[in-house]
Design an enzyme around this catalytic site. Structure first.
Site, PDB file in Angstrom:
ATOM      1  CG  HIS A 102      -5.504  -1.423  -1.181  1.00  0.00           C
ATOM      2  ND1 HIS A 102      -5.014  -2.613  -0.703  1.00  0.00           N
ATOM      3  CD2 HIS A 102      -4.874  -0.438  -0.470  1.00  0.00           C
ATOM      4  CE1 HIS A 102      -4.153  -2.372   0.275  1.00  0.00           C
ATOM      5  NE2 HIS A 102      -4.041  -1.061   0.426  1.00  0.00           N
TER       6      HIS A 102
ATOM      7  CB  SER B 295      -0.978  -0.040   1.189  1.00  0.00           C
ATOM      8  OG  SER B 295      -2.006   0.900   1.036  1.00  0.00           O
TER       9      SER B 295
END
Length: 242
Positions: free
Chosen positions: A169, A133
């Protein structure tokens, strides 16, 4: 031991629930260690800046390392760095794993401590750079982030070791794809490489060489602006399941 060439594994995954510990290293973290050609007892430098260097999570990571037979050190920047010689500290590891959180805060704090050049030197020396991330976006020019609030904004002050944008994501947060497409269409981001949850992208130098996943599903993508038409095109990459 070290990777034969500068190597980055940028991911939207890496952790799994532990059997006797809160978390364990998932297949993506193990793959980062394999890419480093570490020898008998791998050394992993965990960087939790994006989450504020939470000591309780550091303890969980240390537990996960113990289960995996990996020596874990923590590069905490709160309240101060662990050494006056960060180059020596970081180069003493096989893998740097940067965890998720606020990529905007991470980049700002790294600039204060001049950590970017340290990580670049480690990368060039064969330390595998990896993360999830925020710990993925940081290696690129930038990408969409919720660092500023629930509505995604695009950061463009990443370390730029990889000359692309990055979307993370991609399958689990509905706004990620349209914001990425808009940023590429507007020229805010260059060609952008994206990962669904559980997927990772392997680079040798700045060349994307493979997409992998620790899950049975989930993909990886390249989003680019067609120079002839001006339209944004999304290409699906082949993914190897770990």
């Amino acid at each position: 031991m070290a990777a034969e060439q500068p190597t980055i594994l940028a991911t939207s995954g890496g952790w799994r629930h532990g059997e006797r510990t809160d978390i364990e290293f998932g297949k993506l973290i193990h793959h980062a260690l394999e890419l480093s050609d570490p020898g008998s007892r791998p050394r992993l430098c965990y960087v939790g800046t994006a989450g504020g260097d939470q000591r309780w999570f550091n303890a969980n990571v240390s537990d996960a390392g113990r289960v995996a037979g990996v020596e874990v050190s923590h590069l905490n920047l709160f309240p101060m760095p662990p050494s006056t010689d960060l180059v020596d500290f970081v180069l003493g590891h096989d893998v740097v794993w940067v965890n998720g959180g606020s990529v905007a805060n991470l980049l700002a704090i790294w600039r204060v401590h001049d950590l970017g050049p340290v990580l670049r030197e480690a990368w060039q020396a064969g330390v595998v750079l990896s993360g999830v991330s925020a710990g993925s976006i940081c290696w690129y020019v930038g990408g969409p982030t919720d660092s500023f609030g629930p509505e995604l904004r695009v950061v463009t002050d990443g370390l730029g070791m990889l000359p692309y944008g990055n979307g993370v994501h991609y399958d689990s947060e509905a706004a990620r794809r349209p914001v990425t497409h808009e940023a590429v269409a507007a020229g805010t981001l260059p060609t952008t490489h994206c990962t669904d949850d559980g997927a990772g992208l392997v680079y040798h130098g700045t060349e994307l060489v493979e997409a992998v996943s620790e899950r049975s599903r989930g993909g990886a993508y390249v989003v680019e602006r067609d120079a002839a038409t001006g339209e944004v095109v999304e290409h699906v990459l082949p993914v190897r399941r770990l």
